[in-house]
Design an enzyme around this catalytic site. Structure first.
Site, PDB file in Angstrom:
ATOM      1  N   ILE A 148       0.895  -1.162   0.000  1.00 25.88           N
ATOM      2  CA  ILE A 148       0.000   0.000   0.000  1.00 25.88           C
ATOM      3  C   ILE A 148       0.926   1.203   0.000  1.00 25.88           C
ATOM      4  O   ILE A 148       1.479   1.588   1.026  1.00 25.88           O
ATOM      5  CB  ILE A 148      -0.937   0.006   1.213  1.00 25.88           C
ATOM      6  CG1 ILE A 148      -1.815  -1.240   1.216  1.00 25.88           C
ATOM      7  CG2 ILE A 148      -1.817   1.255   1.200  1.00 25.88           C
ATOM      8  CD1 ILE A 148      -2.781  -1.329   2.374  1.00 25.88           C
ATOM      9  N   PRO A 149       1.142   1.825  -1.163  1.00 28.68           N
ATOM     10  CA  PRO A 149       2.313   2.686  -1.377  1.00 28.68           C
ATOM     11  C   PRO A 149       2.190   4.105  -0.813  1.00 28.68           C
ATOM     12  O   PRO A 149       2.178   5.086  -1.559  1.00 28.68           O
ATOM     13  CB  PRO A 149       2.433   2.700  -2.900  1.00 28.68           C
ATOM     14  CG  PRO A 149       1.028   2.562  -3.384  1.00 28.68           C
ATOM     15  CD  PRO A 149       0.348   1.644  -2.398  1.00 28.68           C
ATOM     16  N   CYS A 150       2.160   4.209   0.507  1.00 31.03           N
ATOM     17  CA  CYS A 150       2.122   5.548   1.104  1.00 31.03           C
ATOM     18  C   CYS A 150       3.426   6.302   0.851  1.00 31.03           C
ATOM     19  O   CYS A 150       3.475   7.523   1.005  1.00 31.03           O
ATOM     20  CB  CYS A 150       1.812   5.465   2.594  1.00 31.03           C
ATOM     21  SG  CYS A 150       2.885   4.370   3.530  1.00 31.03           S
ATOM     22  N   HIS A 151       4.483   5.583   0.438  1.00 25.61           N
ATOM     23  CA  HIS A 151       5.744   6.263   0.124  1.00 25.61           C
ATOM     24  C   HIS A 151       5.617   7.138  -1.125  1.00 25.61           C
ATOM     25  O   HIS A 151       6.491   7.984  -1.371  1.00 25.61           O
ATOM     26  CB  HIS A 151       6.875   5.241  -0.065  1.00 25.61           C
ATOM     27  CG  HIS A 151       6.643   4.274  -1.181  1.00 25.61           C
ATOM     28  ND1 HIS A 151       5.863   3.138  -1.048  1.00 25.61           N
ATOM     29  CD2 HIS A 151       7.086   4.271  -2.472  1.00 25.61           C
ATOM     30  CE1 HIS A 151       5.851   2.477  -2.177  1.00 25.61           C
ATOM     31  NE2 HIS A 151       6.572   3.137  -3.072  1.00 25.61           N
TER      32      HIS A 151
END
Length: 282
Positions: free
Chosen positions: A249-252
């Site tokens: 889950i690419p919160c980056h």
């Protein structure tokens, strides 16, 4: 003869050196630092550093720096700059292949979340990842958390355990390693099941994160516009910060409005490394 496989153990070991160099390059790429300078910073011989950096990032140091220049020049031309003013050394795109990530997003009811994990049984373990040692939390339905062992394994597990204080936890490093291989070595074309325990608002924001393509970035305000209203940027930031599953889950990929790398739960240096890794493969 095929090249030797780059194992997760090797990538995890190389991560600290590579991230230090990526931070330096991020601040100084316009000066085009040479291989000797970067190798000295990493504490390696030029030949060894070239090999370590190229295997981890997917590009040689020179090609990576030229990729940064290429992206900046492309943006400048989009803003109206002439080809001369936006000139750059072309034809140095990354050789890495792109892996599409398919995720089956499985959520639970608000009631499950309110019970703070009562009745749930998790297995957890430590395994190497591309971005340092990872702590995996696995529910019967799928992966519930992927964190990083910063500053140490015990602190990372305590952070995850605090999310579900009434749950049962059993350590299983072998299972964690299976998940690490599935995510980082051979994702294949099957969905990776996620068992997410969060509020409806959090899950709405996490779904919006899944829509950000690999190699791309967005802002908290943009996410807020998609899920609610631009005025909800602060609430979106809180939901992004509560994301339990890094990388998948690419919160980056979410940046501050001014484009700065801020607000990453597992460290700005890791966020920079993740974005560099994806950009090199785009």
């Amino acid at each position: 003869m095929n090249a030797p496989t780059y194992t997760l153990d090797e990538a995890s070991r190389d991560y600290p050196r590579v991230t230090e160099v990526l931070e330096y390059v991020g601040d100084n790429w316009r000066d085009h630092p040479d291989l000797d300078t970067l190798a000295t910073l990493a504490g390696l011989s030029p030949h060894h550093f070239q090999r370590v950096f190229s295997r981890w990032v997917g590009l040689s140091p020179k090609k990576y720096i030229n990729a940064l220049a290429h992206g900046t020049a492309r943006e400048a031309m989009a803003d109206g700059a002439s080809v001369l003013d936006a000139s750059f050394e072309a034809g140095l795109s990354g050789p890495g292949r792109l892996h599409d990530l398919f995720i089956a997003h499985e959520a639970v009811t608000p009631g499950d979340a309110r019970r703070r994990g009562r009745g749930l049984s998790f297995r957890w373990g430590l395994a190497p990842t591309l971005f340092g040692p990872g702590v995996f939390l696995i529910a019967p339905r799928g992966l519930s958390a992927l964190a990083f062992a910063d500053p140490d394994e015990a602190s990372a597990f305590a952070d995850l355990e605090a999310r579900y204080p009434a749950a049962e936890f059993v350590r299983d490093d072998a299972l964690a390693r299976e998940w690490a291989d599935r995510i980082f070595v051979d994702p294949g074309d099957k969905p990776i099941p996620l068992a997410l325990y969060g509020t409806p608002w959090q899950r709405q924001v996490w779904r919006a994160l899944l829509a950000i393509p690999a190699g791309a970035t967005t802002t908290y305000k943009s996410i807020a516009e998609k899920v609610c209203t631009p005025k909800a940027s602060r609430a979106v930031g809180a939901a992004v910060g509560a994301n339990p599953i890094s990388w998948l889950i690419p919160c980056h990929r979410v940046l501050a409005g001014n484009g700065k790398l801020t607000g990453y739960h597992w460290g700005v240096e890791r966020k920079r490394a993740m974005l560099a890794y994806e950009a090199a493969r785009r």
